[in-house]
Design a protein around this motif. Sequence first.
Motif, PDB file in Angstrom:
ATOM      1  N   LYS A  11       0.856  -1.180   0.000  1.00 29.51           N
ATOM      2  CA  LYS A  11       0.000   0.000   0.000  1.00 29.51           C
ATOM      3  C   LYS A  11       0.896   1.235   0.000  1.00 29.51           C
ATOM      4  O   LYS A  11       2.083   1.157   0.335  1.00 29.51           O
ATOM      5  CB  LYS A  11      -0.942   0.008   1.200  1.00 29.51           C
ATOM      6  CG  LYS A  11      -0.263  -0.084   2.542  1.00 29.51           C
ATOM      7  CD  LYS A  11      -1.291  -0.345   3.640  1.00 29.51           C
ATOM      8  CE  LYS A  11      -0.605  -0.605   4.973  1.00 29.51           C
ATOM      9  NZ  LYS A  11      -1.222  -1.672   5.731  1.00 29.51           N
ATOM     10  N   LYS A  12       0.324   2.358  -0.376  1.00 29.92           N
ATOM     11  CA  LYS A  12       1.098   3.596  -0.478  1.00 29.92           C
ATOM     12  C   LYS A  12       1.674   3.969   0.889  1.00 29.92           C
ATOM     13  O   LYS A  12       0.981   3.943   1.897  1.00 29.92           O
ATOM     14  CB  LYS A  12       0.224   4.747  -0.992  1.00 29.92           C
ATOM     15  CG  LYS A  12       1.018   6.036  -1.231  1.00 29.92           C
ATOM     16  CD  LYS A  12       0.150   7.142  -1.802  1.00 29.92           C
ATOM     17  CE  LYS A  12       0.952   8.423  -1.994  1.00 29.92           C
ATOM     18  NZ  LYS A  12       0.144   9.536  -2.535  1.00 29.92           N
ATOM     19  N   GLY A  13       2.938   4.333   0.880  1.00 26.67           N
ATOM     20  CA  GLY A  13       3.609   4.737   2.108  1.00 26.67           C
ATOM     21  C   GLY A  13       4.236   3.591   2.863  1.00 26.67           C
ATOM     22  O   GLY A  13       5.087   3.805   3.730  1.00 26.67           O
ATOM     23  N   LYS A  14       3.831   2.361   2.551  1.00 28.01           N
ATOM     24  CA  LYS A  14       4.399   1.200   3.219  1.00 28.01           C
ATOM     25  C   LYS A  14       5.779   0.901   2.628  1.00 28.01           C
ATOM     26  O   LYS A  14       5.988   1.015   1.422  1.00 28.01           O
ATOM     27  CB  LYS A  14       3.487  -0.018   3.039  1.00 28.01           C
ATOM     28  CG  LYS A  14       4.019  -1.298   3.689  1.00 28.01           C
ATOM     29  CD  LYS A  14       3.055  -2.462   3.469  1.00 28.01           C
ATOM     30  CE  LYS A  14       3.617  -3.764   3.989  1.00 28.01           C
ATOM     31  NZ  LYS A  14       2.693  -4.912   3.774  1.00 28.01           N
ATOM     32  N   ARG A  15       6.692   0.521   3.475  1.00 30.49           N
ATOM     33  CA  ARG A  15       8.034   0.170   3.027  1.00 30.49           C
ATOM     34  C   ARG A  15       7.968  -0.977   2.025  1.00 30.49           C
ATOM     35  O   ARG A  15       7.195  -1.916   2.170  1.00 30.49           O
ATOM     36  CB  ARG A  15       8.887  -0.239   4.234  1.00 30.49           C
ATOM     37  CG  ARG A  15      10.285  -0.696   3.882  1.00 30.49           C
ATOM     38  CD  ARG A  15      11.108  -0.907   5.138  1.00 30.49           C
ATOM     39  NE  ARG A  15      12.377  -1.531   4.822  1.00 30.49           N
ATOM     40  CZ  ARG A  15      13.413  -1.577   5.640  1.00 30.49           C
ATOM     41  NH1 ARG A  15      13.312  -1.027   6.832  1.00 30.49           N
ATOM     42  NH2 ARG A  15      14.526  -2.164   5.299  1.00 30.49           N
ATOM     43  N   GLY A  16       8.806  -0.915   0.981  1.00 29.17           N
ATOM     44  CA  GLY A  16       8.836  -1.971  -0.022  1.00 29.17           C
ATOM     45  C   GLY A  16       9.600  -3.186   0.457  1.00 29.17           C
ATOM     46  O   GLY A  16      10.219  -3.190   1.509  1.00 29.17           O
ATOM     47  N   GLY A  17       9.566  -4.258  -0.340  1.00 33.61           N
ATOM     48  CA  GLY A  17      10.328  -5.460  -0.020  1.00 33.61           C
ATOM     49  C   GLY A  17       9.691  -6.271   1.089  1.00 33.61           C
ATOM     50  O   GLY A  17       8.469  -6.259   1.286  1.00 33.61           O
ATOM     51  N   ALA A  18      10.537  -6.977   1.817  1.00 31.90           N
ATOM     52  CA  ALA A  18      10.061  -7.839   2.896  1.00 31.90           C
ATOM     53  C   ALA A  18      11.150  -7.972   3.949  1.00 31.90           C
ATOM     54  O   ALA A  18      12.336  -7.872   3.649  1.00 31.90           O
ATOM     55  CB  ALA A  18       9.697  -9.216   2.346  1.00 31.90           C
ATOM     56  N   TYR A  19      10.739  -8.186   5.193  1.00 30.95           N
ATOM     57  CA  TYR A  19      11.714  -8.453   6.246  1.00 30.95           C
ATOM     58  C   TYR A  19      11.024  -9.116   7.429  1.00 30.95           C
ATOM     59  O   TYR A  19       9.794  -9.154   7.527  1.00 30.95           O
ATOM     60  CB  TYR A  19      12.439  -7.172   6.690  1.00 30.95           C
ATOM     61  CG  TYR A  19      11.600  -6.145   7.418  1.00 30.95           C
ATOM     62  CD1 TYR A  19      11.213  -6.320   8.750  1.00 30.95           C
ATOM     63  CD2 TYR A  19      11.208  -4.962   6.788  1.00 30.95           C
ATOM     64  CE1 TYR A  19      10.463  -5.360   9.425  1.00 30.95           C
ATOM     65  CE2 TYR A  19      10.465  -3.991   7.459  1.00 30.95           C
ATOM     66  CZ  TYR A  19      10.102  -4.201   8.780  1.00 30.95           C
ATOM     67  OH  TYR A  19       9.359  -3.255   9.447  1.00 30.95           O
ATOM     68  N   CYS A  20      11.842  -9.630   8.318  1.00 30.74           N
ATOM     69  CA  CYS A  20      11.365 -10.178   9.583  1.00 30.74           C
ATOM     70  C   CYS A  20      12.053  -9.408  10.700  1.00 30.74           C
ATOM     71  O   CYS A  20      13.282  -9.263  10.684  1.00 30.74           O
ATOM     72  CB  CYS A  20      11.694 -11.669   9.674  1.00 30.74           C
ATOM     73  SG  CYS A  20      11.356 -12.404  11.294  1.00 30.74           S
ATOM     74  N   TRP A  21      11.280  -8.898  11.658  1.00 32.50           N
ATOM     75  CA  TRP A  21      11.852  -8.179  12.790  1.00 32.50           C
ATOM     76  C   TRP A  21      11.555  -8.940  14.065  1.00 32.50           C
ATOM     77  O   TRP A  21      10.401  -9.271  14.360  1.00 32.50           O
ATOM     78  CB  TRP A  21      11.270  -6.766  12.913  1.00 32.50           C
ATOM     79  CG  TRP A  21      11.919  -5.995  14.033  1.00 32.50           C
ATOM     80  CD1 TRP A  21      13.011  -5.189  13.948  1.00 32.50           C
ATOM     81  CD2 TRP A  21      11.533  -5.999  15.420  1.00 32.50           C
ATOM     82  NE1 TRP A  21      13.338  -4.681  15.185  1.00 32.50           N
ATOM     83  CE2 TRP A  21      12.447  -5.164  16.115  1.00 32.50           C
ATOM     84  CE3 TRP A  21      10.520  -6.625  16.134  1.00 32.50           C
ATOM     85  CZ2 TRP A  21      12.363  -4.942  17.483  1.00 32.50           C
ATOM     86  CZ3 TRP A  21      10.442  -6.404  17.508  1.00 32.50           C
ATOM     87  CH2 TRP A  21      11.355  -5.568  18.159  1.00 32.50           C
ATOM     88  N   GLY A  22      12.596  -9.247  14.807  1.00 38.98           N
ATOM     89  CA  GLY A  22      12.424  -9.903  16.092  1.00 38.98           C
ATOM     90  C   GLY A  22      13.588  -9.555  16.993  1.00 38.98           C
ATOM     91  O   GLY A  22      14.724  -9.435  16.524  1.00 38.98           O
TER      92      GLY A  22
END
Length: 589
Positions: A340-351
């Motif tokens: 969606k607009k404004g959302k960071r592109g790509g993908a990641y996992c945060w922990g």
Amino acid sequence: MKTEWNLGLLYKNDKDPQIEKDIIVLEQACTAFEKKYKNKDFTATAQSLFSALKDYQVLSDKIIGKSWAYFALKSDLDSANSSVSAAATRIEQRMSLATNKLTFFSLVIGKVSSSKQKIFLEDPILEPFRYKLEKLFKRAKYMLTEQEEQLADLLSQPAFGMWVDAQDRILTQKMVKHKGEELPLPKALSIISDLPKKERHVLSDAVNAVLEAQSSVAEAEINAIYNYKKIMDERRGYKKPYSATVLGYENEEKEVEALIAMVTKNFTLSQRFYSLHAKLLGEKKIIMADRAVKIGTIKKKFDFDSAVSLVKSAFEQVDASYAGLLDTYVEKGQIDVFPKKGKRGGAYCWGYGTLPTFVLLNHTNDIKSVETLAHEMGHAIHSESVKPLPPQYRGYSTATAEVASTFFEQLVTDQLEQTLSDEEKVILLHNKILGDISTIFRQVACFNFELDLHTRIRAEGQVNGGDIAELLQKHLQSYTGKAMNVTKNDGYFYVNWSHIRRFFYVYSYAYGQLVSRALYEKWKADPSYAKKIEQFLKAGRSMSPKDIFKSIGINTNEAFFEAGLKGIEADIDKLEKLSKNWLKKQKKK
């Protein structure tokens, strides 16, 4: 099934009074620890050091930055929300001031004499902290004075973090014209490879133009943060631009240098693949916009429900608990799924620590989206596996992170293959090699580019944006070969390439891919090897990556890396044979 993050797992909302309470608890705990141990001889005996380390261990759970994480994650969902970004910055500044009071602790331990270090490392009382102490003693010679370390910590945000964050926010707001429509830059970048030839070339030119227009800001940013690193490296005494990263990732320099040298030496493999890639696309020569283009269409689409089902099925082959974890994540809202607009592109996992782990995706119903879900859930499984460990060993090195993610991605790729026709299996094999080339050869070319850029900035003071683009052009050409026409405009991708802001991070991709490939082959040959994989996942930071893998039968030396590249060569051989019939069928269509 929830498809948006439930950040309520951290706090009720932005005004939750618990946010301020948690920050105050951290500040008070740091002050109390400083009062108890600063200017005290807590390294006099093994027992006194053990007691201090145990207290620091308790404190570690309070330093995990839950309040900062809440606003940082929320900012990634809406980069235009300046109040959220400002809150994250304010909290980070307060955390830095609080944790600065702990700087003395590691410095005092690091100053222990070499003879006493040996005694401590052999003392059974300190066995629970042995590897932590080993790392600390190794890093001690690069430590500054307490006042300098505190200043460096405080300056890292305005001298590095705020530059990178600003550039990232600007880029997420950039729009690219495509067929009369305005696309967010991250979305435009993500769809280039899926477009017909004429459209992708036009869109690629438009993206390059946007990046070049932004290059004056990127030039200032890159020169600023690279010079900041130069100053810190020189002050600390690191001999090479990548030394700090390798030490931080817990690898050995010789190990990483062997990897880079071996992959660079075998750039002929990636060049050979791109020659075949061009042929399969029906072209004599291709451009960078064609680099990741699929040779055919796998018509099957995977909405998020279907993707989850397939990934679960693949994970269950190794251990049912891995599939169960995915169920938990989608039920609790720990995966943000759609772009969606404004959302960071790509993908990641945060922990981090014992906090809930969150996965960010930009799912578009294609086969790559399924593989990305598997990849990021591999990180999530790794994060959950280490949570039972004591704080000093909880988490994992960046060098081991990509092993877990690519192992689970490979599981799903093989599961996907079973759902495809013979023609689609050729396409999937091509895509698999395409991914290996990008993960190993492209990332090593990026490492070589970074090294060149750091060296030039250190020698010349700063490098202009056009020269940075030409330097990247040279290194992109080095691994793609004569089949690919790489231009200076392609070199402006440095404006958007986030990896070069995480200095030399890219080698971990190549390292992880080659190790995970070995894990996968061992598991396929003997499913009981799943216990060894579990052993690796649960090891956390209790040993160096080299020792973790050695404990499960893998030696990360030059011969190992060469053997891994031989496996990719065998895949290219197989694709060359299969492609002959595939090309004949294409001509008949």
